[in-house]
Design a protein around this motif. Sequence first.
Motif, PDB file in Angstrom:
ATOM      1  N   ILE A 173       0.844  -1.202   0.000  1.00  0.00           N
ATOM      2  CA  ILE A 173       0.000   0.000   0.000  1.00  0.00           C
ATOM      3  C   ILE A 173       0.880   1.253   0.000  1.00  0.00           C
ATOM      4  CG2 ILE A 173      -1.709   1.320   1.332  1.00  0.00           C
ATOM      5  CD1 ILE A 173      -2.783  -1.382   2.352  1.00  0.00           C
ATOM      6  N   ASN A 174       1.891   1.228   0.835  1.00  0.00           N
ATOM      7  CA  ASN A 174       2.798   2.379   0.921  1.00  0.00           C
ATOM      8  C   ASN A 174       3.548   2.630  -0.384  1.00  0.00           C
ATOM      9  OD1 ASN A 174       2.025   2.820   3.534  1.00  0.00           O
ATOM     10  ND2 ASN A 174       3.729   1.640   4.417  1.00  0.00           N
ATOM     11  N   CYS A 175       3.747   1.567  -1.147  1.00  0.00           N
ATOM     12  CA  CYS A 175       4.419   1.736  -2.439  1.00  0.00           C
ATOM     13  C   CYS A 175       3.449   2.288  -3.479  1.00  0.00           C
ATOM     14  CB  CYS A 175       4.967   0.408  -2.941  1.00  0.00           C
ATOM     15  SG  CYS A 175       6.426  -0.139  -2.072  1.00  0.00           S
ATOM     16  N   GLN A 221       5.513  -7.677 -16.675  1.00  0.00           N
ATOM     17  CA  GLN A 221       6.684  -7.005 -16.118  1.00  0.00           C
ATOM     18  C   GLN A 221       6.504  -6.840 -14.610  1.00  0.00           C
ATOM     19  OE1 GLN A 221       9.473  -5.697 -17.942  1.00  0.00           O
ATOM     20  NE2 GLN A 221       8.610  -7.040 -19.523  1.00  0.00           N
ATOM     21  N   ILE A 222       7.518  -7.256 -13.882  1.00  0.00           N
ATOM     22  CA  ILE A 222       7.489  -7.111 -12.432  1.00  0.00           C
ATOM     23  C   ILE A 222       8.554  -6.099 -12.035  1.00  0.00           C
ATOM     24  CG2 ILE A 222       7.664  -8.352 -10.228  1.00  0.00           C
ATOM     25  CD1 ILE A 222       7.211 -10.947 -11.862  1.00  0.00           C
ATOM     26  N   PRO A 223       8.245  -5.063 -11.290  1.00  0.00           N
ATOM     27  CA  PRO A 223       6.950  -4.732 -10.694  1.00  0.00           C
ATOM     28  C   PRO A 223       6.127  -3.757 -11.540  1.00  0.00           C
ATOM     29  CG  PRO A 223       8.621  -3.324  -9.773  1.00  0.00           C
ATOM     30  CD  PRO A 223       9.298  -4.153 -10.816  1.00  0.00           C
ATOM     31  N   THR A 282       8.939  -5.349  -5.708  1.00  0.00           N
ATOM     32  CA  THR A 282       7.892  -4.424  -5.261  1.00  0.00           C
ATOM     33  C   THR A 282       8.363  -2.979  -5.316  1.00  0.00           C
ATOM     34  OG1 THR A 282       8.613  -4.578  -2.947  1.00  0.00           O
ATOM     35  CG2 THR A 282       6.882  -6.089  -3.665  1.00  0.00           C
ATOM     36  N   ASP A 283       9.669  -2.803  -5.308  1.00  0.00           N
ATOM     37  CA  ASP A 283      10.203  -1.457  -5.166  1.00  0.00           C
ATOM     38  C   ASP A 283      10.994  -1.082  -6.412  1.00  0.00           C
ATOM     39  OD1 ASP A 283      11.478   0.856  -4.541  1.00  0.00           O
ATOM     40  OD2 ASP A 283      12.333   0.154  -2.657  1.00  0.00           O
ATOM     41  N   LYS A 284      10.433  -0.153  -7.201  1.00  0.00           N
ATOM     42  CA  LYS A 284      11.049   0.186  -8.487  1.00  0.00           C
ATOM     43  C   LYS A 284      12.400   0.868  -8.314  1.00  0.00           C
ATOM     44  CE  LYS A 284       6.421   0.499 -10.231  1.00  0.00           C
ATOM     45  NZ  LYS A 284       5.226   1.324 -10.291  1.00  0.00           N
ATOM     46  N   THR A 285      12.606   1.414  -7.136  1.00  0.00           N
ATOM     47  CA  THR A 285      13.852   2.164  -6.917  1.00  0.00           C
ATOM     48  C   THR A 285      14.926   1.320  -6.242  1.00  0.00           C
ATOM     49  OG1 THR A 285      13.246   2.915  -4.707  1.00  0.00           O
ATOM     50  CG2 THR A 285      12.453   4.227  -6.565  1.00  0.00           C
ATOM     51  N   TYR A 286      14.596   0.074  -5.980  1.00  0.00           N
ATOM     52  CA  TYR A 286      15.519  -0.777  -5.228  1.00  0.00           C
ATOM     53  C   TYR A 286      16.838  -1.000  -5.965  1.00  0.00           C
ATOM     54  CZ  TYR A 286      17.411  -5.050  -3.135  1.00  0.00           C
ATOM     55  OH  TYR A 286      18.218  -5.981  -2.556  1.00  0.00           O
TER      56      TYR A 286
END
Lengths: 348, 348
Positions: free
Chosen positions: A178-180, A271-273, A340-344
């Motif tokens: 949700i936070n993402c 495509q993930i995520p 889950t995190d595109k910036t990871y």
Amino acid sequence: MNFDAITITDIARELHLSISTVSKALRDSYEISETTKKRVLEYAQEHNYRPNPMAQSLKKGHSKSIGIVVSNIDNQFFSQVINGMESEAYSQGYNVIITQSHESYDLEVQNVNHLTHRAIDGLLISLSTETNSVEHLKKLQKQGLPIVFFDRVSSEIETHKVIVDNFKGAYQATMHLINCGYRHIAHITSSAITSVTSERLSGYKQALNDGGIKINEQYIKYCPHGGMDLNEIEQAVDELLALKTKPDAILTAWDRITTSTLALLHKRKVQIPQDIALLGFTNTLLADVLNPSLSAVQQPAFEIGRKATEMLLSIINSKRPVTEFETVVLPTELFIRSSTDKTYKPDQ
Amino acid sequence: MNFDAITITDIARELHLSISTVSKALRDSYEISETTKKRVLEYAQEHNYRPNPMAQSLKKGHSKSIGIVVSNIDNQFFSQVINGMESEAYSQGYNVIITQSHESYDLEVQNVNHLTHRAIDGLLISLSTETNSVEHLKKLQKQGLPIVFFDRVSSEIETHKVIVDNFKGAYQATMHLINCGYRHIAHITSSAITSVTSERLSGYKQALNDGGIKINEQYIKYCPHGGMDLNEIEQAVDELLALKTKPDAILTAWDRITTSTLALLHKRKVQIPQDIALLGFTNTLLADVLNPSLSAVQQPAFEIGRKATEMLLSIINSKRPVTEFETVVLPTELFIRSSTDKTYKPDQ
DNA sequence: GTGAAAGCGCTAACAA
DNA sequence: TTGTTAGCGCTTTCAC
């Protein structure tokens, strides 16, 4: 073909001693003279004598081994649990016997039957997804077999249990999504009758509620065979992809469901995520090197196994019947990675 | 605390019958009247009677179970092997007891000790990487314990063995790398004393020879603990990366070495396959979804387990001592994916 | 310091 | 049809 190993009787005959003298010599009894001990020990050594554990167990009434039933040993979660069990058991002089239920009730019963009744001194079990009756275990417990549940437990049997905080694990995971910024969060889980399933489902729902997101039952998919049946997962994924409002994130509740879902999304060129984020309960050591690296809720598997074994052995070694039971709840840990995190970015 | 299960003697006493009558009734002997059978069966049912397997085994001289020793159950290769073993064993009315050596000689000996001497009717074993003496197994075999080796075998013991064509598997893999244009091909393998290691090493060398590439000993790295010790692999990888002519491809010979090498290359920001291609022996089901998808030499693990068990049971059930032994060699399969092939596209 | 004997729970040959 | 008995390999109490 027969296993014609040498017995204590053979030694006695050859050495012109009595059986009991040999037995005592072998166990280094103070009653026996050094000379005799030496003779016996040497003969035994030479002929590679080894006591028959069945006879010993029969006589002594215990086998110094404990039975383990898990669904699948190739699930890293369970193999880590088993390592914890081995560690604790060995340190207390016990051996473990590992069996797999393959998520089948019948196999679970068969394994338990094989293990029980003095062939083992106690049982460590995580129920199969199919299991909704625990009569087979109740009976055994009534007969005095110490049982400790871990992971997938039954509320119908009172005994020690070791679980993780599934509610919180799922809650945190969903909150992270949700936070993402994800708003259409699906949940693929296992059999509805399994303890773990309902706890994780509750956590998922609570997080959605707290996040002000309406629960959509179409986003919740059950796989009664816990991922053993790939078709189940395939159907779940395809149904989700066919919805007019496709989910933008999926929370998978089981190890094998997680990795299978990843593979299926790959196959369907999702495509993930970017198209759909993926976050799953899994203990795979490969989470970092998956494509994409996988956000995961991880369980303290080794500690679960160690603790469950410690509790089981405490029952086994207890002088009087144990009537006060405890449920240990361990925390899960959330690892954020690129699924889950595109910036990871890996490698801090 | 004690396991006070009901015995045949208890039933006899309660029903005012003899022990043998009860025993026979329980086994549905033709000698016993229906009335008596019914009484006994009902009483047994009601009191949840279960025969004591230790006593049965002691009496009958066999346990209808076979022991398995592998290095690690969380290795997908071994868990698939074990599934094959279970399948064959169950179909013939046998149970299996699984133990792990964790690549330790001492643990291997301990497990074998626990399993042997009539507690099991036969042994299926893949040696630990540490093991270079098989005296413990020789002794057992001499005593009449049927043993079948699989995967990592010993040439010092004559018995049935099931292996794969390691030479050819490594040869084909290396050839594939050569054909892809790689010229500096490194090889990270396990303990030099293990059968599998030398066979794969030979295949690797032969392919280089046939491809007109000079063998560079600096490109060959051994991990004596077979990947259990991450430091070993880390050192091997770092040494390779530090060479003035870095390898442009790596062939990893063991399951865990393969996945660990992948993770290590990730960490070191090495692009696969652009900087270094990676091809490994592994049976992981996740090869397709790794980053990048992993080219792999895969073994017919289930069939290895099934076949080994079939052979073991044939020894166990043989009327006369078996003296003619066979070594079954199964083929490996090479899967090409993106970790070696820059043009690879998933999803045919 | 050594041995005889009972018994753990069960099976099976033999007797009744 | 049912019962007696010996014995699987071992431990342990009690005699000698």
